[in-house]
Design a protein around this motif. Sequence first.
Motif, PDB file in Angstrom:
ATOM      1  N   GLN A 124      -1.072   5.841  34.099  1.00 33.07           N
ATOM      2  CA  GLN A 124      -1.104   4.378  34.697  1.00 33.07           C
ATOM      3  C   GLN A 124      -0.126   3.655  33.850  1.00 33.07           C
ATOM      4  N   ALA A 125      -0.464   3.746  32.510  1.00 34.61           N
ATOM      5  CA  ALA A 125       0.290   2.807  31.252  1.00 34.61           C
ATOM      6  C   ALA A 125       1.766   3.022  31.389  1.00 34.61           C
ATOM      7  N   LEU A 126       1.852   4.584  31.507  1.00 37.33           N
ATOM      8  CA  LEU A 126       3.374   5.019  31.519  1.00 37.33           C
ATOM      9  C   LEU A 126       4.001   4.392  32.571  1.00 37.33           C
ATOM     10  N   LEU A 127       3.637   4.495  33.742  1.00 33.32           N
ATOM     11  CA  LEU A 127       4.334   3.798  35.007  1.00 33.32           C
ATOM     12  C   LEU A 127       4.526   2.370  34.836  1.00 33.32           C
ATOM     13  N   ALA A 128       3.494   1.862  34.268  1.00 31.53           N
ATOM     14  CA  ALA A 128       3.788   0.263  34.114  1.00 31.53           C
ATOM     15  C   ALA A 128       4.618  -0.265  33.131  1.00 31.53           C
ATOM     16  N   ARG A 129       5.479   0.723  32.377  1.00 31.85           N
ATOM     17  CA  ARG A 129       6.307   0.551  31.649  1.00 31.85           C
ATOM     18  C   ARG A 129       7.784   0.022  32.258  1.00 31.85           C
ATOM     19  N   TYR A 130       7.868   0.555  33.735  1.00 32.32           N
ATOM     20  CA  TYR A 130       8.903   0.385  34.477  1.00 32.32           C
ATOM     21  C   TYR A 130       8.827  -0.825  35.264  1.00 32.32           C
ATOM     22  N   PRO A 131      10.129  -1.704  34.968  1.00 29.01           N
ATOM     23  CA  PRO A 131      10.068  -3.004  35.786  1.00 29.01           C
ATOM     24  C   PRO A 131      10.023  -2.825  37.146  1.00 29.01           C
ATOM     25  N   SER A 132      10.458  -1.828  37.864  1.00 28.09           N
ATOM     26  CA  SER A 132      10.250  -1.358  39.207  1.00 28.09           C
ATOM     27  C   SER A 132       9.891   0.145  39.752  1.00 28.09           C
ATOM     28  N   VAL A 133       9.037   0.233  40.486  1.00 29.72           N
ATOM     29  CA  VAL A 133       8.338   1.422  40.768  1.00 29.72           C
ATOM     30  C   VAL A 133       8.442   1.591  42.349  1.00 29.72           C
ATOM     31  N   ALA A 134       8.759   2.821  42.794  1.00 21.25           N
ATOM     32  CA  ALA A 134       8.773   2.983  44.213  1.00 21.25           C
ATOM     33  C   ALA A 134       8.181   4.590  44.294  1.00 21.25           C
ATOM     34  N   GLY A 135       7.787   5.017  45.438  1.00 27.85           N
ATOM     35  CA  GLY A 135       7.249   6.297  45.550  1.00 27.85           C
ATOM     36  C   GLY A 135       7.146   6.807  46.932  1.00 27.85           C
ATOM     37  N   MET A 136       6.915   8.169  47.017  1.00 25.01           N
ATOM     38  CA  MET A 136       6.945   8.824  48.529  1.00 25.01           C
ATOM     39  C   MET A 136       5.825   9.844  48.341  1.00 25.01           C
ATOM     40  N   THR A 137       5.354   9.963  49.337  1.00 27.78           N
ATOM     41  CA  THR A 137       4.106  11.048  49.665  1.00 27.78           C
ATOM     42  C   THR A 137       3.744  11.241  50.870  1.00 27.78           C
ATOM     43  N   GLY A 138       3.171  12.166  51.330  1.00 25.39           N
ATOM     44  CA  GLY A 138       2.659  12.329  52.734  1.00 25.39           C
ATOM     45  C   GLY A 138       1.352  11.740  52.854  1.00 25.39           C
ATOM     46  N   THR A 139       0.557  11.254  52.129  1.00 25.97           N
ATOM     47  CA  THR A 139      -0.700  10.781  52.339  1.00 25.97           C
ATOM     48  C   THR A 139      -0.965   9.425  51.637  1.00 25.97           C
ATOM     49  N   ALA A 140      -0.200   8.467  51.803  1.00 27.99           N
ATOM     50  CA  ALA A 140      -0.653   7.187  50.856  1.00 27.99           C
ATOM     51  C   ALA A 140      -1.285   5.962  51.468  1.00 27.99           C
ATOM     52  N   VAL A 141      -1.398   6.078  52.811  1.00 33.27           N
ATOM     53  CA  VAL A 141      -2.290   4.899  53.522  1.00 33.27           C
ATOM     54  C   VAL A 141      -3.684   4.823  52.995  1.00 33.27           C
ATOM     55  N   ALA A 142      -4.238   6.120  52.777  1.00 35.29           N
ATOM     56  CA  ALA A 142      -5.593   6.435  52.314  1.00 35.29           C
ATOM     57  C   ALA A 142      -5.617   5.578  51.212  1.00 35.29           C
ATOM     58  N   VAL A 143      -4.833   5.605  50.178  1.00 39.63           N
ATOM     59  CA  VAL A 143      -5.046   5.017  48.978  1.00 39.63           C
ATOM     60  C   VAL A 143      -4.272   3.638  48.875  1.00 39.63           C
ATOM     61  N   ALA A 144      -3.869   3.039  50.008  1.00 40.45           N
ATOM     62  CA  ALA A 144      -2.959   1.772  50.032  1.00 40.45           C
ATOM     63  C   ALA A 144      -3.768   0.694  49.278  1.00 40.45           C
ATOM     64  N   GLU A 145      -5.065   0.378  49.286  1.00 38.20           N
ATOM     65  CA  GLU A 145      -5.629  -0.745  48.640  1.00 38.20           C
ATOM     66  C   GLU A 145      -5.735  -0.352  47.026  1.00 38.20           C
ATOM     67  N   GLN A 146      -5.793   0.819  46.750  1.00 38.50           N
ATOM     68  CA  GLN A 146      -5.366   1.020  45.278  1.00 38.50           C
ATOM     69  C   GLN A 146      -4.119   1.108  44.670  1.00 38.50           C
ATOM     70  N   LEU A 147      -3.198   1.194  45.315  1.00 45.20           N
ATOM     71  CA  LEU A 147      -1.866   1.055  45.083  1.00 45.20           C
ATOM     72  C   LEU A 147      -1.488  -0.536  44.991  1.00 45.20           C
ATOM     73  N   ARG A 148      -2.099  -1.285  46.020  1.00 51.23           N
ATOM     74  CA  ARG A 148      -1.885  -2.532  45.765  1.00 51.23           C
ATOM     75  C   ARG A 148      -2.364  -3.116  44.644  1.00 51.23           C
ATOM     76  N   GLU A 149      -3.964  -2.573  44.239  1.00 48.11           N
ATOM     77  CA  GLU A 149      -4.856  -3.300  43.131  1.00 48.11           C
ATOM     78  C   GLU A 149      -4.175  -2.956  41.978  1.00 48.11           C
ATOM     79  N   PHE A 150      -3.727  -1.772  41.591  1.00 46.96           N
ATOM     80  CA  PHE A 150      -3.389  -1.302  40.088  1.00 46.96           C
ATOM     81  C   PHE A 150      -1.856  -1.391  40.076  1.00 46.96           C
ATOM     82  N   TYR A 151      -0.935  -1.563  41.210  1.00 43.25           N
ATOM     83  CA  TYR A 151       0.296  -1.662  40.916  1.00 43.25           C
ATOM     84  C   TYR A 151       1.259  -2.466  41.841  1.00 43.25           C
ATOM     85  N   LYS A 152       0.430  -3.137  42.310  1.00 44.29           N
ATOM     86  CA  LYS A 152       1.068  -4.109  43.419  1.00 44.29           C
ATOM     87  C   LYS A 152       2.260  -3.513  44.202  1.00 44.29           C
ATOM     88  N   LEU A 153       1.821  -2.526  44.750  1.00 46.37           N
ATOM     89  CA  LEU A 153       2.694  -1.684  45.650  1.00 46.37           C
ATOM     90  C   LEU A 153       2.248  -1.611  47.176  1.00 46.37           C
TER      91      LEU A 153
END
Length: 774
Positions: free
Chosen positions: A363-392
Motif C-alpha cells: 500500500q505504501a509502495l503504491l502511495a508513492r505514485y501521484p496517480s494510480v489506476a487499475g483494472m480487474t474482473g472483480t473490483a465492485v466488491a472492494v469498491a469501498e476499500q479502494l475509496r477508503e485507502f486509495y481515493k479510487l
Amino acid sequence: MAALISRVGKRLRRIIQRPGSIELTRYEPLVPAIEKLEEELKKLSDAELTERAGELREGGKSGDDELIEICALGREAARRALDERAFDVQLLGAIGLLTGHVVQMDTGEGKTLAGALAAAGYALRGKRVHVVTVNDYLARRDAEWMKPIYDLLGVSVGWIEPSHSREERKEAYSAEVTYGAVAEIGFDVLRDRLVTNVDDLVQREPEIAIVDEADSVLVDEARVPLVMAGSIDHTDADEEVANIVRRLRLGLHYETDSDGRNAWLTKAGASVVEKALGGDINLYDETGSDRLPAVNVALHAHALLTRDVDYIVRDGKVQLINAARGRVAELQRWPDGLQAAVEAKEQVAATDRGEILDSITVQALLARYPSVAGMTGTAVAVAEQLREFYKLEVAVIPPNTENIREDQPDRIFASPSQKLRAIEEEIRKVHETGRPILVGTQDVAESEELAEKLAKVDLECVVLNARNDAQEASIIADAGKKGAVTVSTQMAGRGTDIRLGGKDGAGREEVAELGGLHVIGTARYPSSRLDGQLRGRSGRQGDPGSAVFFASLNDELVLSNAPDIPEGIDTDENGEITADAAHRQIDHAQRVAEGVDLEIHRNTWRYTRLIERQRGDLLKHRDEVLRTALAAEGLEADEPEKFKELAEKVDDPAKVEQICREVLLYHIDQLWSDHLAYLTDVRESIHLRALARETPLDEFHRAAIPEFHKIIPEAAARAAKTLVEAEITDDGIDLADAGVRRANTTWTYLVHDNPFDSDFEQTLKKVRSMIKRK
C-alpha cells in the motif's frame, strides 16, 4: 423520453447491483467519434502513424479531443501490429484508466490491451508509466505481447524480472512504459534506498501506476511488507529446539486455539522442554528466557504450519505458498526466526538469517505514485476499500458480449468426505459429456488428494499447483479442450484465458455445443471476489459455460469464522443439505472472513502510516546527502582538524566527499534499521496499554516520534566519531576497519503473516464477533 428512461434505468441498476461504482456514461459519446477517425488513420503509413502519435506529445490537444485521438491511434496500432481491433468496451476501459479509475472488466474481455492503450496514452502525455502486474511471468509476457503497439506509437517499453542486473533494470526503468511485478518494483525501491552513489540508482521519480488485478494487489496484498535484509550468521540452536518440539503431543504438551493462530506449552510441555534443554532452566524466568523465543517459533512451525498447505519442500528448500494464488511465493519468507524453525522442522539446509535493513508495504509502495489506476474482473466488491485507502473509484465496463454462463446454486454437505465424494461424481458425470472441466481447490494437498482419487477411477486430469506453477501457461492454455480435466489451486491472478477448444481454439464450436467449460469450486473462498474470479474462468466473451461450488459445514472457512452451526439442519442419504440456513451460514462465514481481513488492513495501515511519513522525511535527508556535499560540509564543521587531515592526504575533493558520504549514509541506514526494530518491539507490546484504558495507537505515536527525531543528529554524531577514530592513509579511510561495514549479502522477501497482529487483538476480535452474533 426513451433516452431519459434508459439513463434512469442504467443508474438504478448501478445503485442496486454495483454499490460503490461510478458510470463512464459521459465518455460513451466519444466512441462514435473514435470510430470516425478509423478510415483517416488507415490511410497513413506506419511512419506517418508514429509521427501523428508524436504530435500528442506537443500538447496540441486536451480533454475529450485528446482521449479520442489516443484511443483512435491505439485501436489502429493494435489492428496493424496484432491484427486485433479493440472493442468499444476496451476503449471505454482505456478511457477509465486514463481518467484515473479502477475499471472492472470481465475475464477474457481484453484488459491487457485496454491497459496498453492507456499506458501509451499516459506516455504520449509525457508521463512515465509503471504497469504493475501480480507476477514476473505476466510482466514479461504483456510487455513483449504489447510491444509492437508501443513501437507503432513511438513509445518505448521495457520490463523487469528477478534475473535482471542493475544495468538491465536501469534500462527498463528508463523506458516510458515499464512492466513489472509489484514485488520486483518494490524491491527496487528498497535497493535504491541503500545506494551510496547516485549512478547506482535504477528508478526515477514515480508518476503513473496502472495496476493489473487491482483488487488483489491493492487490497489482498496491501498490508504485506516487502523486506530488504542483510545477512548474519545462523546457529545450530534451531535444529536442537526443533528436535525437542517434534516429540511434543497436542493436548498433552501443548494446546492451540480454535482458529489455528496460536499455540502454547502446557505445564507438562514446558517441563519436557526444560528437561531436554539441560534440566536446570526455567523457560519463564531469567535462566531460560533467552531460549523461550526459539521454543515458541519452533512450536508455531510444528503445530500451526502444514506442509503442502502453507509451504512445500522442493529442491531441498522450504518454499512458501501464496494462499491467494495457490503458487509458490518467490522470495517470500517468514520473519523473526520462523523461517529457520520451519527449515529445522523439515530437516533441510538452513538459509541465511538477517537483520531488516528496510521494508515497505505494498500500500505504501503504491502511495508513492501521484496517480494510480487499475483494472480487474472483480473490483465492485472492494469498491469501498479502494475509496477508503486509495481515493479510487470503480468504473464498471459492460462485457462486449453478454455473459450466458449458468451459475448454479452451491451444493452443501455435512462433512468434507461426503463433499469430496459428490465432487468426484460431478466430475465423472460432466466428463462423460465431453465438456472440459476446471476444478479450483484450496491448497496443494487438496489438489493432489483429488487427483489421486480421480486416477483410481480412471479419470485422467492435469494438476496445476505450487509444485509445477512454471508450466501454468501451457496447462491453462489447454484446459478448454474437449474432455480436459484440470485441477488447479486458486485461479485468481493467473492471467491466462481458457479458450474453448484449447489454445488454438480449433475445437471451439464442438466444445461450445457441448455446453462449454464447467467450473467446480471445492470450497468457498475467504473472499467472494475469489469465488467470482474462479467462476469467471467460464463464460469468456459470451461463451457458454457453467459454475458450481461445493461446500461443507466443516470447511476451514466455516470452522474459523462461524463455527456455531444452526440446529435442525437435515441431510439426505448422501449427506447433502438443502436448508437455506446452511447457505446463510456459509455466506455469514465468508462475510466474517472478509471483515477480519479488512480490519487487519485498517489496523496495519494505522500504524504503518506514521512509519511511512517518517521514512519519507528521512529519505529526503538521505537523498540530499547522496546528491550533494552535505556530508563533507557537516564533518568539516564538526571535526575541522580531522577533516583537514583527510583532505590533505587524499588530495581529491570528489573522493573526500564520497568517503564522508559513505560514512554518514552508513549511520543513517543503520539507525533507521534500529528504529524499525524498535518500532516492532513497541508494536508487539503496545496492546497492553489498552488494559490501562490508553489508546494503543496514541501510545505508539508517543513512543515512535521522539525516537525518530533523534536519528539525523545521532547519525551526524556517529559519523564524526567514526572520522575521529579512523586511521587516515593516502588512500583515505579503510571503511570496513573503521566499522562502516554494510551487509556482505542482502536479499529481499515478503513477510508472510500479519506483522501488526497480537494475541490481545485476536481476543478482542473474538469478543466483537461473539457480540455481533448475539
